[in-house]
Design a protein around this motif. Structure first.
Motif, short mmCIF file in Angstrom:
data_model
loop_
_atom_site.label_atom_id
_atom_site.label_comp_id
_atom_site.label_asym_id
_atom_site.label_seq_id
_atom_site.Cartn_x
_atom_site.Cartn_y
_atom_site.Cartn_z
N GLY A 35 66.96 86.91 81.32
CA GLY A 35 65.86 86.16 81.67
C GLY A 35 66.29 84.80 81.75
N ALA A 71 67.54 87.16 86.22
CA ALA A 71 66.68 88.66 86.53
C ALA A 71 67.51 89.73 86.41
CB ALA A 71 66.26 88.50 87.94
N SER A 78 67.62 93.59 90.48
CA SER A 78 66.69 92.74 91.02
C SER A 78 67.10 91.75 92.08
CB SER A 78 66.02 91.84 90.08
OG SER A 78 65.66 92.68 88.63
N GLU A 103 62.23 81.70 82.41
CA GLU A 103 61.54 83.15 83.13
C GLU A 103 59.95 82.89 82.60
OE1 GLU A 103 62.55 87.41 82.46
OE2 GLU A 103 61.48 86.98 80.71
N ARG A 106 57.41 88.37 83.60
CA ARG A 106 58.10 89.49 84.00
C ARG A 106 57.13 90.66 83.67
NH1 ARG A 106 63.29 90.85 85.02
NH2 ARG A 106 63.87 92.98 84.52
N ALA A 111 59.01 89.73 88.89
CA ALA A 111 59.18 88.50 87.76
C ALA A 111 59.33 87.19 88.55
CB ALA A 111 60.40 88.80 86.98
N TYR A 113 60.59 83.24 88.22
CA TYR A 113 61.54 82.30 87.52
C TYR A 113 61.15 81.01 88.09
CZ TYR A 113 63.53 86.43 85.78
OH TYR A 113 63.68 87.76 84.97
N ILE A 134 61.92 93.95 90.95
CA ILE A 134 62.53 94.66 90.05
C ILE A 134 62.75 96.25 90.52
CG2 ILE A 134 62.93 95.24 87.59
CD1 ILE A 134 60.95 92.88 86.84
#
Length: 144
Positions: A35, A71, A78, A103, A106, A111, A113, A134
């Motif tokens: 992350g 990720a 991911s 990050e 998540r 997730a 970012y 994911i």
């Protein structure tokens, strides 16, 4: 180095080894944690556009690679499903760009970012946001 960081490093090393475009960018890995990734590249003449400044696709590609590495560092495959970028400052040949991932959130299947790109003077030159999906697929085969 913790077991999680070692795992993330193996995954990112594998991804980079199999990513010709990131190799073409001459990405250098600075720091890798699940992350959380930092990487850099130096701007070459062939990365410039018709205005003799960095092509926007290079900012984007650098940030996109950083997103992917961050990720995937957890061990689950991911892939990005939505991204955007703001180009804040032009860059020139020989500038050194550093992309750092944060990050934001998540969850189980997605997730979020944020990637900040700074130049060698620590000036923020681009801001990228990316959402990843994911999957249930893991990187276990390369970790064995």
């Amino acid at each position: 180095m913790s077991e999680l960081n070692t795992k993330a490093r193996k995954i990112v090393d594998y991804m980079l080894k199999n990513d010709p475009f990131s190799q073409w960018l001459n990405i250098e890995l600075i720091d890798i944690k699940p992350g959380d990734v930092s990487l850099k590249c130096t701007i070459r003449q062939e990365m410039l556009n018709g205005f003799s400044i960095l092509h926007g696709g290079i900012y984007y590609s650098l940030a996109d690679s950083a997103l992917a590495f961050a990720a995937n560092g957890y061990g689950q495959q991911s892939k990005s499903i939505e991204t955007s970028i703001s180009h804040l400052k032009p860059c020139a040949q020989n500038d050194v760009l550093t992309a750092s991932v944060k990050e934001i959130q998540r969850g189980f299947k997605t997730a979020l970012y944020q990637v900040e790109i700074h130049n060698q003077n620590q000036e923020l030159v681009a801001l990228f946001k990316g959402t990843v999906y994911i999957s249930s697929k893991t990187w276990d085969t390369i970790l064995s």
